[in-house]
Design a protein around this motif. Structure first.
Motif, PDB file in Angstrom:
ATOM      1  N   ASP A  20       1.015  -1.069   0.227  1.00  0.00           N
ATOM      2  CA  ASP A  20       0.014   0.069  -0.019  1.00  0.00           C
ATOM      3  C   ASP A  20       0.925   1.425   0.261  1.00  0.00           C
ATOM      4  OD1 ASP A  20      -3.074   0.597   0.923  1.00  0.00           O
ATOM      5  OD2 ASP A  20      -1.840   2.206   1.289  1.00  0.00           O
ATOM      6  N   ASP A  21       0.365   2.250  -0.691  1.00  0.00           N
ATOM      7  CA  ASP A  21       1.391   3.376  -0.772  1.00  0.00           C
ATOM      8  C   ASP A  21       1.012   4.219   0.312  1.00  0.00           C
ATOM      9  OD1 ASP A  21      -1.179   4.080  -2.006  1.00  0.00           O
ATOM     10  OD2 ASP A  21      -0.637   5.760  -2.794  1.00  0.00           O
ATOM     11  N   HIS A  22       0.259   4.253   1.286  1.00  0.00           N
ATOM     12  CA  HIS A  22       0.121   4.847   2.449  1.00  0.00           C
ATOM     13  C   HIS A  22       0.922   4.319   3.747  1.00  0.00           C
ATOM     14  CE1 HIS A  22      -3.183   6.306  -0.118  1.00  0.00           C
ATOM     15  NE2 HIS A  22      -2.672   7.380   0.416  1.00  0.00           N
ATOM     16  N   PRO A  23       1.934   4.860   4.099  1.00  0.00           N
ATOM     17  CA  PRO A  23       2.855   4.290   5.380  1.00  0.00           C
ATOM     18  C   PRO A  23       1.812   3.990   6.707  1.00  0.00           C
ATOM     19  CG  PRO A  23       3.387   6.534   4.768  1.00  0.00           C
ATOM     20  CD  PRO A  23       2.577   6.039   3.841  1.00  0.00           C
ATOM     21  N   VAL A  24       0.965   5.084   6.952  1.00  0.00           N
ATOM     22  CA  VAL A  24       0.016   4.746   7.958  1.00  0.00           C
ATOM     23  C   VAL A  24      -0.912   3.660   8.171  1.00  0.00           C
ATOM     24  CG1 VAL A  24      -1.630   6.073   9.462  1.00  0.00           C
ATOM     25  CG2 VAL A  24       0.142   7.534   8.576  1.00  0.00           C
ATOM     26  N   PHE A  25      -1.327   3.661   6.664  1.00  0.00           N
ATOM     27  CA  PHE A  25      -2.124   2.700   6.722  1.00  0.00           C
ATOM     28  C   PHE A  25      -1.504   1.301   6.752  1.00  0.00           C
ATOM     29  CE2 PHE A  25      -4.448  -0.828   4.243  1.00  0.00           C
ATOM     30  CZ  PHE A  25      -5.882  -0.880   4.580  1.00  0.00           C
ATOM     31  N   ARG A  26      -0.385   1.026   6.299  1.00  0.00           N
ATOM     32  CA  ARG A  26       0.514  -0.008   6.156  1.00  0.00           C
ATOM     33  C   ARG A  26       0.710  -0.481   7.671  1.00  0.00           C
ATOM     34  NH1 ARG A  26       3.679   2.223   2.297  1.00  0.00           N
ATOM     35  NH2 ARG A  26       5.308   2.317   3.942  1.00  0.00           N
ATOM     36  N   GLN A  27       1.126   0.644   8.563  1.00  0.00           N
ATOM     37  CA  GLN A  27       1.543   0.274   9.977  1.00  0.00           C
ATOM     38  C   GLN A  27       0.324  -0.183  10.676  1.00  0.00           C
ATOM     39  OE1 GLN A  27       4.560   0.261  11.555  1.00  0.00           O
ATOM     40  NE2 GLN A  27       5.228   0.188   9.425  1.00  0.00           N
ATOM     41  N   GLY A  28      -0.831   0.385  10.230  1.00  0.00           N
ATOM     42  CA  GLY A  28      -2.075   0.211  11.105  1.00  0.00           C
ATOM     43  C   GLY A  28      -2.557  -1.370  10.649  1.00  0.00           C
ATOM     44  N   LEU A  29      -2.482  -1.501   9.683  1.00  0.00           N
ATOM     45  CA  LEU A  29      -2.944  -2.855   9.000  1.00  0.00           C
ATOM     46  C   LEU A  29      -1.852  -4.021   9.478  1.00  0.00           C
ATOM     47  CD1 LEU A  29      -4.635  -4.796   7.405  1.00  0.00           C
ATOM     48  CD2 LEU A  29      -3.233  -4.345   5.432  1.00  0.00           C
ATOM     49  N   LYS A  30      -0.786  -3.613   9.846  1.00  0.00           N
ATOM     50  CA  LYS A  30       0.463  -4.550  10.394  1.00  0.00           C
ATOM     51  C   LYS A  30       0.045  -4.674  11.704  1.00  0.00           C
ATOM     52  CE  LYS A  30       5.303  -4.829  11.085  1.00  0.00           C
ATOM     53  NZ  LYS A  30       6.674  -4.334  10.920  1.00  0.00           N
ATOM     54  N   GLY A  31      -0.158  -3.668  12.404  1.00  0.00           N
ATOM     55  CA  GLY A  31      -0.546  -3.916  13.967  1.00  0.00           C
ATOM     56  C   GLY A  31      -1.746  -4.893  14.125  1.00  0.00           C
ATOM     57  N   LEU A  32      -2.653  -4.609  13.191  1.00  0.00           N
ATOM     58  CA  LEU A  32      -4.159  -5.203  13.356  1.00  0.00           C
ATOM     59  C   LEU A  32      -3.968  -6.617  13.273  1.00  0.00           C
ATOM     60  CD1 LEU A  32      -7.457  -4.109  11.631  1.00  0.00           C
ATOM     61  CD2 LEU A  32      -6.423  -6.311  11.435  1.00  0.00           C
ATOM     62  N   LEU A  33      -3.396  -6.993  12.008  1.00  0.00           N
ATOM     63  CA  LEU A  33      -2.977  -8.334  11.682  1.00  0.00           C
ATOM     64  C   LEU A  33      -2.192  -9.004  12.791  1.00  0.00           C
ATOM     65  CD1 LEU A  33      -2.494  -8.301   7.851  1.00  0.00           C
ATOM     66  CD2 LEU A  33      -4.517  -9.118   9.127  1.00  0.00           C
ATOM     67  N   GLN A  34      -1.160  -8.671  13.191  1.00  0.00           N
ATOM     68  CA  GLN A  34      -0.241  -9.271  14.278  1.00  0.00           C
ATOM     69  C   GLN A  34      -0.784  -9.562  15.613  1.00  0.00           C
ATOM     70  OE1 GLN A  34       4.149  -8.922  12.289  1.00  0.00           O
ATOM     71  NE2 GLN A  34       3.727  -7.589  13.908  1.00  0.00           N
ATOM     72  N   GLU A 117     -12.868  -0.598   4.262  1.00  0.00           N
ATOM     73  CA  GLU A 117     -13.676  -0.436   5.131  1.00  0.00           C
ATOM     74  C   GLU A 117     -14.069  -1.712   6.233  1.00  0.00           C
ATOM     75  OE1 GLU A 117     -17.820  -0.515   2.980  1.00  0.00           O
ATOM     76  OE2 GLU A 117     -16.487   1.233   2.513  1.00  0.00           O
ATOM     77  N   SER A 118     -13.675  -2.914   5.731  1.00  0.00           N
ATOM     78  CA  SER A 118     -13.817  -3.901   6.095  1.00  0.00           C
ATOM     79  C   SER A 118     -13.213  -3.965   7.603  1.00  0.00           C
ATOM     80  CB  SER A 118     -13.257  -5.194   5.223  1.00  0.00           C
ATOM     81  OG  SER A 118     -13.623  -5.167   3.932  1.00  0.00           O
ATOM     82  N   GLY A 119     -13.878  -4.833   8.501  1.00  0.00           N
ATOM     83  CA  GLY A 119     -13.428  -4.916   9.746  1.00  0.00           C
ATOM     84  C   GLY A 119     -12.331  -5.689   9.975  1.00  0.00           C
ATOM     85  N   ALA A 120     -11.473  -5.820  11.187  1.00  0.00           N
ATOM     86  CA  ALA A 120     -10.374  -6.393  11.658  1.00  0.00           C
ATOM     87  C   ALA A 120     -10.660  -7.979  11.337  1.00  0.00           C
ATOM     88  CB  ALA A 120      -9.974  -6.019  12.860  1.00  0.00           C
ATOM     89  N   GLU A 121     -11.579  -8.302  11.799  1.00  0.00           N
ATOM     90  CA  GLU A 121     -11.895  -9.966  11.926  1.00  0.00           C
ATOM     91  C   GLU A 121     -12.225 -10.320  10.409  1.00  0.00           C
ATOM     92  OE1 GLU A 121     -11.647 -12.320  14.021  1.00  0.00           O
ATOM     93  OE2 GLU A 121     -11.192 -11.067  15.570  1.00  0.00           O
ATOM     94  N   GLU A 122     -12.904  -9.518   9.627  1.00  0.00           N
ATOM     95  CA  GLU A 122     -12.907  -9.939   8.323  1.00  0.00           C
ATOM     96  C   GLU A 122     -11.789 -10.146   7.391  1.00  0.00           C
ATOM     97  OE1 GLU A 122     -15.860  -8.594   4.538  1.00  0.00           O
ATOM     98  OE2 GLU A 122     -15.819  -7.347   6.383  1.00  0.00           O
TER      99      GLU A 122
END
Length: 232
Positions: A20-34, A117-122
């Motif tokens: 993803d080209d947005h670093p904030v989104f990448r970091q947020g998604l990384k934290g969410l998944l891990q 917009e999908s939720g973390a669990e999804e």
């Protein structure tokens, strides 16, 4: 060691590359998944070419892919990754919900398509499904795909728009090798009415006889269920 040469871990975590080209989104998604456990984000990429390079180098189980990024789009990256490393599953995670984006991603080989917009669990469920070789789509995307295929026109009708519905039914039976008497019995019509329909079909299709009509009909996909031997 695992079958692909990686050292097995105690948790056997799914290895993920986020693109993803947005670093904030990448970091947020990384934290969410891990944080959910069982998923290890092994690298991040900010454009398609970086994703292709890192996927080839690291061989993750799943690449989470945005579609529209400066420096190289996700569709081309998905196509390259799925062609060169078929074992890697690509899960599209994007803002774009239009049909062109959805079907372009599917044609490129993506196994899943979710909206941001999908939720973390999804998202986590989709990552696990794609890693297992399944295809998965968010509810809205699934509805779009189903609607697309449900609304597709019948190619047999599109082939002969000049024919009425009844004439197409008669042509279908002609293509199956049915005689006028058999067509009359099948459609509960008189043989005279069938002869009239057959004449109209020949005229509209500009054919001289039954053999020419059968050729045209079968080329259009009609008559695929042929008459069984001995059928009255």
């Amino acid at each position: 060691m695992t079958a692909n040469g990686r050292e097995a871990t105690s948790t056997d975590a799914i290895r993920v590359l986020i693109t993803d080209d947005h670093p904030v989104f990448r970091q947020g998604l990384k934290g969410l998944l891990q944080a959910l456990g069982g998923i290890d984000v092994v690298a991040e990429a900010e454009c398609g070419p970086d994703a292709v390079r890192l996927a080839a180098e690291l061989q993750p189980d799943v690449v989470v892919m945005d579609l529209h990024m400066p420096g190289g789009n996700g569709i081309e990256a998905t196509r390259t990754i799925t062609r060169t490393s078929p074992r890697i599953g690509v899960l599209v995670l994007t803002m774009f919900r239009d049909d062109d984006s959805v079907f372009a991603a599917m044609r490129a080989g993506a196994r899943g398509y979710l909206l941001k917009e999908s939720g973390a669990e999804e998202i986590a469920r989709a990552v696990r499904a794609v890693a297992a070789g399944e295809a998965i789509y968010g509810p809205e995307i699934a509805r779009r795909v189903l609607t697309y295929f449900t609304d597709m026109p019948d190619p047999r009708q599109a082939a002969f728009p000049q024919l009425t519905e009844r004439e197409r039914e008669v042509l279908e039976l002609i293509a199956q090798g049915r005689s006028n008497a058999e067509i009359a019995a099948t459609l509960f019509l008189s043989q005279k009415t069938v002869r009239n329909h057959v004449s109209n079909i020949f005229m509209k299709l500009h054919v001289a006889d039954r053999a020419q009509a059968i050729v045209l009909a079968r080329e259009a996909g009609l008559g695929e269920t042929t008459k069984n031997a001995g059928t009255p």
